[in-house]
Design an enzyme around this catalytic site. Structure first.
Site, short mmCIF file in Angstrom:
data_model
loop_
_atom_site.label_atom_id
_atom_site.label_comp_id
_atom_site.label_asym_id
_atom_site.label_seq_id
_atom_site.Cartn_x
_atom_site.Cartn_y
_atom_site.Cartn_z
N HIS A 1 0.28 12.62 -3.68
CA HIS A 1 -1.15 12.70 -3.97
C HIS A 1 -1.94 13.44 -2.89
O HIS A 1 -3.00 13.98 -3.16
CB HIS A 1 -1.74 11.30 -4.18
CG HIS A 1 -1.43 10.33 -3.08
ND1 HIS A 1 -0.19 9.78 -2.91
CD2 HIS A 1 -2.21 9.84 -2.09
CE1 HIS A 1 -0.22 8.97 -1.87
NE2 HIS A 1 -1.42 8.98 -1.35
N PHE B 1 0.86 -1.19 0.00
CA PHE B 1 0.00 0.00 0.00
C PHE B 1 0.90 1.25 0.00
O PHE B 1 2.08 1.15 0.31
CB PHE B 1 -0.94 -0.03 1.22
CG PHE B 1 -1.88 1.14 1.23
CD1 PHE B 1 -2.82 1.28 0.22
CD2 PHE B 1 -1.80 2.12 2.21
CE1 PHE B 1 -3.66 2.39 0.19
CE2 PHE B 1 -2.65 3.22 2.19
CZ PHE B 1 -3.58 3.35 1.20
N LYS C 1 -10.18 -0.03 9.40
CA LYS C 1 -10.95 -0.73 8.35
C LYS C 1 -11.79 -1.83 9.00
O LYS C 1 -12.85 -1.55 9.53
CB LYS C 1 -9.99 -1.32 7.30
CG LYS C 1 -9.41 -0.29 6.33
CD LYS C 1 -8.23 0.42 6.87
CE LYS C 1 -7.49 1.20 5.80
NZ LYS C 1 -6.43 2.03 6.39
N ALA D 1 -5.33 -5.15 7.20
CA ALA D 1 -6.39 -4.15 7.40
C ALA D 1 -7.79 -4.70 7.08
O ALA D 1 -8.77 -4.35 7.72
CB ALA D 1 -6.10 -2.92 6.55
#
Ligand code: F0G
Length: 465
Positions: A450, A126, A259, A218
């Site tokens: 980002h 990730f 999560k 997660a």
């Protein structure tokens, strides 16, 4: 016998939170201010927020009740022991280290086990995992199976790790490999599951080369549900049994509990090895807190402990996976190009197919995300060249492996009518796709760009009606 096909939410609403309903003009203004970066848009401008399923779950009445039992003692709180017993039972691991969220566990673990000259293979790291591996000086290597790299290919376990590629890396440089990571489900690869069989194969290879195996877990319960649905011989088992087996194949695990533990914050690192655990605890004290709270309040530990049990309820998991698939199926029927099959926590649009006239270097995923917000107030997240690409010295972009737009579905938050609205909004943007053009990055930071960069349209008006 009555056999309903409607998927009902296996809960009813007790407390409500109003949704912001805004005009297109208000959203255009918000986008201008945010330089087309949806992370910079204020949430009160967002009608349906599918940016992430992380920390956005609705907690249950049992979780809220547990919060009142929070023991806020600095050391040795009851809440810690309740939490660590739950995680121990789930993982079978001895050392349970609470952290405030997943990346804190990553930072601690890779500071202890990473470092320059090391290489860390995973199915797919990730973004925060990759960033923390790289920040330690180590190299992050993605070795997902070929099927996992092509959005259009159908495969029941597209999150599987390529065992031949792993064997090759380990036979050449096992001494440089402090661990192998399996992300379950594989978030950056489309929320796709890893099979139990693949985990067992990877375990064998790790044993052969004496390298520990870690789970980035997660979404472990969603992964377990996919195993139950799709893997031969698993249909009769409970998600709890499957999850416990998954964890027992590993030497360590870390979880962003934002999560599959329905937490608004939280995480843990669980380890078998005494000396690695000791080093990690020392790091924990330095930056997170004392080992019996690790950056969390006692009440958070209580809520997570309940959440980790609720997430394994079959009614919930059936609803969860079927309702994601519902959005996927309706978009597929509307012709929208999607990563196939549906993921567990999200539906991923294939931006390269959606906007074939916008090359990856012109950030098609970002362009689609901007349009979905402008037209429908639906906020999604680009997982593509913006997140995983790089600006080259000549100013052009090296593309990411895929260009996806993720519609991540918060747990127990939105109803079917909200999802019907999302399906309409995405279909509307798809019908007008030819009006969309490319974007370029401005104000680029040095890492995890980002989150904070800005964008500019390349010769078209993103606000045109
Ligand atoms: N690992 C995986 C697989 C993740 O999906 C995330 C977070 C993390 C680690 C890091 O955890 O956010 O608690 O520090 N994913 C979120 C997302 C941010 O939107 O997918 P964190």
């Amino acid at each position: 016998m009555f056999k309903p096909t409607t998927i009902i939410e296996p809960f009813r609403v007790k407390v409500i939170e109003p949704l912001p309903v805004r005009t297109r003009e208000q959203r255009a203004e918000a986008l201008r201010k945010a330089k087309l970066n949806l992370f910079s848009v204020h949430a009160d401008q967002v009608t349906i927020d599918l940016m992430t399923d992380s920390g956005t779950s609705a907690m249950s009445q049992e979780q809220w009740a547990a919060i009142m039992r929070g023991d806020e003692s600095y050391a040795g709180a009851r809440s810690f022991f309740r939490f660590s017993e739950t995680v121990k039972q789930l993982t079978g691991m001895e050392h349970i280290i609470p952290v405030h969220q997943g990346r804190a566990a990553e930072r601690i673990l890779f500071t202890v086990l990473g470092g320059s000259g090391k290489v860390i293979p995973a199915n797919t790291h990730f973004d925060t995992t990759r960033a923390n591996v790289e920040a330690s000086g180590a190299e992050a290597l993605d070795l997902v199976i070929e099927e996992g790299k092509d959005p259009a290919t159908e495969h029941p376990f597209k999150g599987n790790l390529d065992v031949d590629a792993l064997t090759k890396v380990l036979s050449e440089r096992s001494k440089d490999v402090p661990m192998v990571v399996m992300t379950v489900t594989n978030n950056s690869g489309g929320g796709q599951p890893v099979s139990l069989e693949n985990m067992k194969q990877v375990r064998e290879i790790c044993d052969k080369f004496k390298v520990p195996l870690f789970l980035d877990c997660a979404r472990f319960a969603e992964n377990a549900w996919f195993i139950k649905l799709r893997e031969e011989g698993q249909a009769h088992r409970t998600p709890k049994e499957i999850s416990e087996e998954m964890f027992r194949l590993a030497d360590g695990a870390w979880m962003s509990s934002k999560k599959d533990a329905f937490g608004n914050i939280g995480g843990f690192l669980s380890l078998k090895d005494d000396s690695v655990a000791g080093e990690c605890r020392n790091m924990l004290i330095l930056t997170e807190g004392f080992p019996t709270y690790g950056g969390l309040a006692g009440r958070d530990l209580e809520a997570l402990s309940v959440g980790l049990q609720e997430v394994l309820e079959e009614d919930y998991l059936e609803y969860r996976i079927r309702s994601t698939e519902y959005v996927w199926r309706h978009l597929d029927e509307a012709g929208v190009p999607l990563l196939r099959p549906a993921g567990g926590h999200a539906v991923y649009l294939d931006a390269r197919e959606f906007l074939p006239h916008v090359p990856p270097g012109e950030l098609p995923g970002q362009s689609i995300s901007v349009a979905m917000f402008l037209e429908g107030g639906v906020r999604a997240c680009e997982i593509g060249t913006v997140m995983f690409g790089h600006t080259l010295p000549d100013g052009t972009q090296e593309a990411g492996p895929m260009d996806l737009v993720r519609l991540a579905i918060p747990r127990r938050v939105y109803t079917q009518s909200h999802m019907d609205y999302v399906i309409e909004a995405v279909s509307y943007v798809f019908e007008r796709r030819e009006q969309l053009g490319g974007l370029k990055i401005i104000d680029e930071p040095s890492a995890l760009r980002h989150f904070t960069c800005g964008f500019e349209a390349l010769g078209w008006d993103p606000f045109a009606k």
